[in-house]
Design a protein around this motif. Structure first.
Motif, short mmCIF file in Angstrom:
data_model
loop_
_atom_site.label_atom_id
_atom_site.label_comp_id
_atom_site.label_asym_id
_atom_site.label_seq_id
_atom_site.Cartn_x
_atom_site.Cartn_y
_atom_site.Cartn_z
N LEU A 114 0.82 -1.22 0.00
CA LEU A 114 0.00 0.00 0.00
C LEU A 114 0.85 1.27 0.00
O LEU A 114 0.55 2.22 -0.72
CB LEU A 114 -0.93 0.03 1.21
N VAL A 115 1.91 1.28 0.79
CA VAL A 115 2.78 2.45 0.83
C VAL A 115 3.44 2.66 -0.53
O VAL A 115 3.49 3.78 -1.04
CB VAL A 115 3.82 2.32 1.96
N LEU A 116 3.93 1.59 -1.15
CA LEU A 116 4.53 1.71 -2.48
C LEU A 116 3.50 2.16 -3.50
O LEU A 116 3.81 2.99 -4.37
CB LEU A 116 5.16 0.38 -2.91
N TYR A 117 2.28 1.65 -3.41
CA TYR A 117 1.22 2.06 -4.32
C TYR A 117 0.96 3.56 -4.20
O TYR A 117 0.85 4.26 -5.20
CB TYR A 117 -0.06 1.27 -4.03
N HIS A 118 0.86 4.06 -2.96
CA HIS A 118 0.58 5.47 -2.75
C HIS A 118 1.75 6.34 -3.18
O HIS A 118 1.55 7.47 -3.64
CB HIS A 118 0.20 5.75 -1.31
N LEU A 119 2.97 5.85 -3.03
CA LEU A 119 4.13 6.61 -3.49
C LEU A 119 4.16 6.72 -5.02
O LEU A 119 4.53 7.74 -5.57
CB LEU A 119 5.42 5.96 -3.00
N LEU A 120 3.76 5.63 -5.69
CA LEU A 120 3.81 5.61 -7.15
C LEU A 120 2.63 6.31 -7.80
O LEU A 120 2.77 6.99 -8.81
CB LEU A 120 3.89 4.17 -7.66
N PHE A 121 1.44 6.12 -7.24
CA PHE A 121 0.22 6.60 -7.90
C PHE A 121 -0.53 7.66 -7.12
O PHE A 121 -1.63 8.05 -7.53
CB PHE A 121 -0.72 5.42 -8.17
N GLY A 122 -0.04 8.13 -6.02
CA GLY A 122 -0.72 9.18 -5.26
C GLY A 122 -1.78 8.59 -4.34
O GLY A 122 -1.84 7.41 -4.07
N ARG A 123 -2.65 9.45 -3.87
CA ARG A 123 -3.66 9.07 -2.89
C ARG A 123 -5.00 8.71 -3.51
O ARG A 123 -6.04 8.86 -2.88
CB ARG A 123 -3.86 10.21 -1.90
N ARG A 124 -5.01 8.26 -4.75
CA ARG A 124 -6.28 7.84 -5.35
C ARG A 124 -6.78 6.58 -4.67
O ARG A 124 -6.03 5.81 -4.12
CB ARG A 124 -6.08 7.56 -6.84
N ALA A 125 -8.06 6.35 -4.78
CA ALA A 125 -8.68 5.15 -4.23
C ALA A 125 -8.23 3.93 -5.03
O ALA A 125 -7.99 4.01 -6.23
CB ALA A 125 -10.20 5.25 -4.27
N LEU A 126 -8.11 2.80 -4.35
CA LEU A 126 -7.71 1.56 -5.02
C LEU A 126 -8.80 1.02 -5.89
O LEU A 126 -9.91 0.99 -5.65
CB LEU A 126 -7.31 0.49 -4.00
#
Length: 86
Positions: free
Chosen positions: A74-86
């Motif tokens: 999740l942290v890597l996802y938010h770093l790569l793609f911002g704070r968008r919803a999954l």
């Protein structure tokens, strides 16, 4: 571990990780996928970097490994793609 075990472990681990990172759940299917992927990532990290066992079955240690891996995902996802919803 059976398929049902992986689904239950993934659901619980994904839900806990999304509560820790997002402060809210991500939905049933997303939490399951996040938890299962987190279990694999956590197992890899624990085995490779700490010399400890990965997911060993349906127990508290495996839940900790899966949650830790899901938080990393999740942290890597938010770093790569911002704070968008999954």
């Amino acid at each position: 571990m059976s398929i049902i075990g992986w689904i239950v472990l993934g659901l619980i681990a994904g839900f806990i990780a999304s509560k820790l990172v997002n402060k809210t759940g991500s939905g049933l299917v997303t939490d399951i996928v996040l938890g299962v992927v987190g279990a694999f990532v956590g197992g890899f990290v624990f085995t490779r970097f700490f010399g400890a066992a990965g997911v060993t079955g349906f127990n508290l240690y495996s839940m900790f490994v899966a949650v830790a891996g899901a938080v990393v995902v999740l942290v890597l996802y938010h770093l790569l793609f911002g704070r968008r919803a999954l």
